[in-house]
Design a protein around this motif. Structure first.
Motif, mmCIF file in Angstrom:
data_model
loop_
_atom_site.group_PDB
_atom_site.id
_atom_site.type_symbol
_atom_site.label_atom_id
_atom_site.label_comp_id
_atom_site.label_asym_id
_atom_site.label_seq_id
_atom_site.Cartn_x
_atom_site.Cartn_y
_atom_site.Cartn_z
ATOM 1 N N GLU A 44 4.027 -8.025 -8.723
ATOM 2 C CA GLU A 44 4.285 -6.589 -8.594
ATOM 3 C C GLU A 44 4.487 -5.939 -9.953
ATOM 4 O O GLU A 44 4.056 -4.804 -10.187
ATOM 5 C CB GLU A 44 5.528 -6.366 -7.721
ATOM 6 C CG GLU A 44 5.350 -6.744 -6.266
ATOM 7 C CD GLU A 44 6.640 -6.556 -5.484
ATOM 8 O OE1 GLU A 44 7.681 -7.071 -5.951
ATOM 9 O OE2 GLU A 44 6.609 -5.894 -4.445
ATOM 10 N N MET A 45 5.154 -6.669 -10.852
ATOM 11 C CA MET A 45 5.415 -6.126 -12.179
ATOM 12 C C MET A 45 4.108 -5.877 -12.929
ATOM 13 O O MET A 45 3.920 -4.835 -13.560
ATOM 14 C CB MET A 45 6.314 -7.084 -12.976
ATOM 15 C CG MET A 45 6.803 -6.535 -14.306
ATOM 16 S SD MET A 45 7.877 -7.704 -15.182
ATOM 17 C CE MET A 45 9.259 -7.798 -14.060
ATOM 18 N N ALA A 46 3.190 -6.840 -12.865
ATOM 19 C CA ALA A 46 1.912 -6.686 -13.554
ATOM 20 C C ALA A 46 1.115 -5.524 -12.969
ATOM 21 O O ALA A 46 0.488 -4.741 -13.697
ATOM 22 C CB ALA A 46 1.110 -7.995 -13.454
ATOM 23 N N GLN A 47 1.146 -5.388 -11.646
ATOM 24 C CA GLN A 47 0.417 -4.304 -10.980
ATOM 25 C C GLN A 47 0.999 -2.940 -11.368
ATOM 26 O O GLN A 47 0.268 -2.010 -11.724
ATOM 27 C CB GLN A 47 0.472 -4.497 -9.465
ATOM 28 C CG GLN A 47 -0.338 -3.469 -8.686
ATOM 29 C CD GLN A 47 -0.211 -3.658 -7.195
ATOM 30 O OE1 GLN A 47 0.900 -3.729 -6.670
ATOM 31 N NE2 GLN A 47 -1.344 -3.783 -6.506
ATOM 32 N N LEU A 48 2.320 -2.827 -11.310
ATOM 33 C CA LEU A 48 2.967 -1.554 -11.631
ATOM 34 C C LEU A 48 2.744 -1.181 -13.096
ATOM 35 O O LEU A 48 2.514 -0.010 -13.417
ATOM 36 C CB LEU A 48 4.467 -1.637 -11.331
ATOM 37 C CG LEU A 48 5.288 -0.393 -11.693
ATOM 38 C CD1 LEU A 48 4.763 0.836 -10.948
ATOM 39 C CD2 LEU A 48 6.767 -0.609 -11.393
#
Length: 546
Positions: free
Chosen positions: A478-482
């Motif tokens: 999720e961190m990479a996507q955000l």
């Protein structure tokens, strides 16, 4: 002490009327006629055209006050209404006049002379180049009733109780404004704010705000800008940029601008953030993350007020107040070669270290009330907190269990969640207990999270938009996507433009794609909006009219 009067000859008032000088009130003569003011010496300034009148007035003063020694001083002025030449002449004369301040009291007679000469005398008195009191004379109410009256005006404002009180009220008002009206209880923090208020009003030198992430550096920088703008110290814009988001070749262009064709893709010229801040304030958050090349150009811009945009052969001028923020130890960064020593010396004149929330536990309760009021203002509904619920929250908030890793960001997020979930507009003990459990879990996960490599980089970039608790709740996926979404938004001119880039493939399958709405809903999951992320550049600019 002996009284020494310094005054300018009045070509009209001191001349009298048609030779009947003793029948008229003449200020320079009359000031020596008061029984309660013994003038031991009168330094009389005159213009070349008035040499005869000066000698006549000197004789008249000695006639009515034999104990007064008169010294004549020529003011070689062509135009007594020209401010520059008048001030220059009086300034030079002030350096030549000898006055023993331990034995002599200097009185500056400002009744005569042109208005420009009187203003210059006032300015020299205020700056203490002429260290004395102003002397203002007035004619008698009726003709022939004596020398009239006089008043002494002491410009030492600290001696006047009501004026001193007004200054204190203004100072207190400024300090309260910087604290957003919060009645903070931390003596250390209040002292810091008091000093910042004085510096903000009296200086345009760079200010360095240090302290942990979430300690309030950005909010304080914005309040400093508003305080100075209220006092009309500048009318330009506030330009903010998180230096942690400036990466690679684009960093120099973002800050200093570029010319058309300066590099591949530079289809149009760009002014840059420093130019946008001209006449206003530039806030560089996380200044320790700047590259060495950008640091060198920034140093030039601070010292010379000019710099060279990318691809330009002519320098650009920009004058701005710089406020820098960092959570890094810049002295250590200098030692490791990551930060320029000369730049640190230039921005380190006024350094203020803002303590984290864990070091200001006494300020948690007033900030709790502030956050509840801010929630009410933003959401349009007031939420109360029951007495027992408040006691439960405060008991935890000031205890050693409360780690406040994200400082005020964590507190703001906690209040927002409790207020949002409060049924009937009232936060209950159950709401507080659920929030406490969430905070404990997030802090535990945050401290146990692995560190290193890409994860640290992603966390650093997202920390500018998310709280510690929010970051701790994200998986690496999720961190990479955000992070990719945030970067695209910051590089796009609008929400729709960013949506088209992010959904370039999936939008082709829809008859009526609504990229902006899809992106807006995604950002809302993290309590973010396109505007809070910034557009075109990784910054937020605030207009004077905002």
């Amino acid at each position: 002490m002996k009284n020494v009067v310094l005054g300018i000859l009045g070509s009209r008032l001191d001349a009298g009327q048609r030779g009947r000088r003793w029948d008229a009130w003449r200020p320079s003569v009359a000031i020596c006629q008061h029984e309660d003011l013994l003038v031991d010496r009168f330094d009389l300034l005159y213009l070349p055209r008035d040499v005869g009148l000066a000698e006549q007035v000197s004789r008249d003063i000695q006639q009515i006050s034999p104990e007064t020694a008169v010294r004549l001083h020529l003011l070689d002025l062509k135009d007594p209404w020209d401010f520059e030449s008048t001030y220059d002449s009086l300034f030079n004369l002030a350096a030549e006049l000898v006055c023993d301040l331990e034995k002599e009291r200097l009185l500056l007679h400002i009744t005569t002379g042109t208005h420009v000469q009187q203003i210059c005398m006032f300015l020299l008195c205020e700056s203490r180049h002429l260290p004395g009191q102003l002397l203002q004379a007035s004619p008698p109410k009726r003709k022939g009733e004596g020398p009239g009256t006089y008043n002494r005006i002491d410009l030492d404002l600290s001696k006047y109780d009501r004026i001193a009180a007004r200054f204190q009220v203004e100072h207190d008002s400024g300090s309260a404004f910087l604290k957003s009206g919060i009645s903070t209880r931390s003596a250390n923090y209040n002292t810091i704010i008091d000093r910042i208020e004085r510096v903000a009003i009296q200086s345009n030198a760079p200010v360095l705000l240090t302290g942990p992430t979430g300690a309030g550096k950005t909010q304080l920088a914005r309040r400093i800008y508003e305080l100075k703008r209220q006092r009309a110290q500048f009318a330009g814009r506030l330009v903010e940029v998180n230096c942690a988001t400036l990466r690679g070749d684009g960093a120099m262009s973002t800050l200093f601008g570029h010319t058309k064709g300066a590099f591949t893709g530079a289809q149009t010229a760009r002014a840059g953030l420093l130019k946008e801040a001209h006449g206003g304030m530039l806030f560089l958050d996380e200044v320790g993350e700047l590259g060495l090349d950008e640091q060198a150009m920034l140093l030039l811009a601070i010292e010379e007020r000019k710099y060279l945009p990318v691809g330009a052969d002519r320098e650009t001028i920009s004058q701005f107040l710089l406020i820098a923020g960092t959570n890094r130890d810049l002295q250590q960064a200098v030692a490791s070669g990551a930060f320029r020593e000369d730049l640190l010396a230039r921005i380190n004149l006024w350094t203020f270290n803002l303590p984290g929330l864990i070091d200001r536990r006494e300020d948690i309760e007033p900030n709790l009330d502030y956050e509840l009021e801010r929630f009410a203002a933003s959401e349009g509904r007031k939420v109360a907190m029951g007495k027992e619920a408040r006691q439960t929250f405060m008991q935890f908030a000031v205890s050693s269990e409360a780690r406040w890793l994200g400082n005020f960001r964590d507190l703001t997020a906690a209040v927002t969640r409790m207020a949002t979930l409060a049924d009937g507009g009232r936060i209950t003990v159950v709401d507080v207990e659920h929030e406490i459990a969430r905070l404990k879990q997030a802090w535990q996960r945050g401290s146990a999270a692995p560190h290193g490599g890409d994860t640290d980089l992603q966390t650093s970039e997202l920390s500018s938009v998310l709280s510690t608790i929010q970051l701790a709740a994200l998986d690496r996926f999720e961190m990479a996507q955000l992070l990719d979404v945030v970067r695209v938004c910051r590089e796009s001119d609008s929400l729709s433009d960013a949506g088209r880039t992010l959904f370039a493939v999936s939008r082709l399958e829809k008859a009526k794609p609504n990229d902006a709405d899809r992106l807006r809903k995604y950002l809302a999951r993290f309590e973010l909006t396109f505007d809070t992320l910034g557009t075109s550049t990784p910054c937020r600019t605030t207009s004077v009219d905002d």
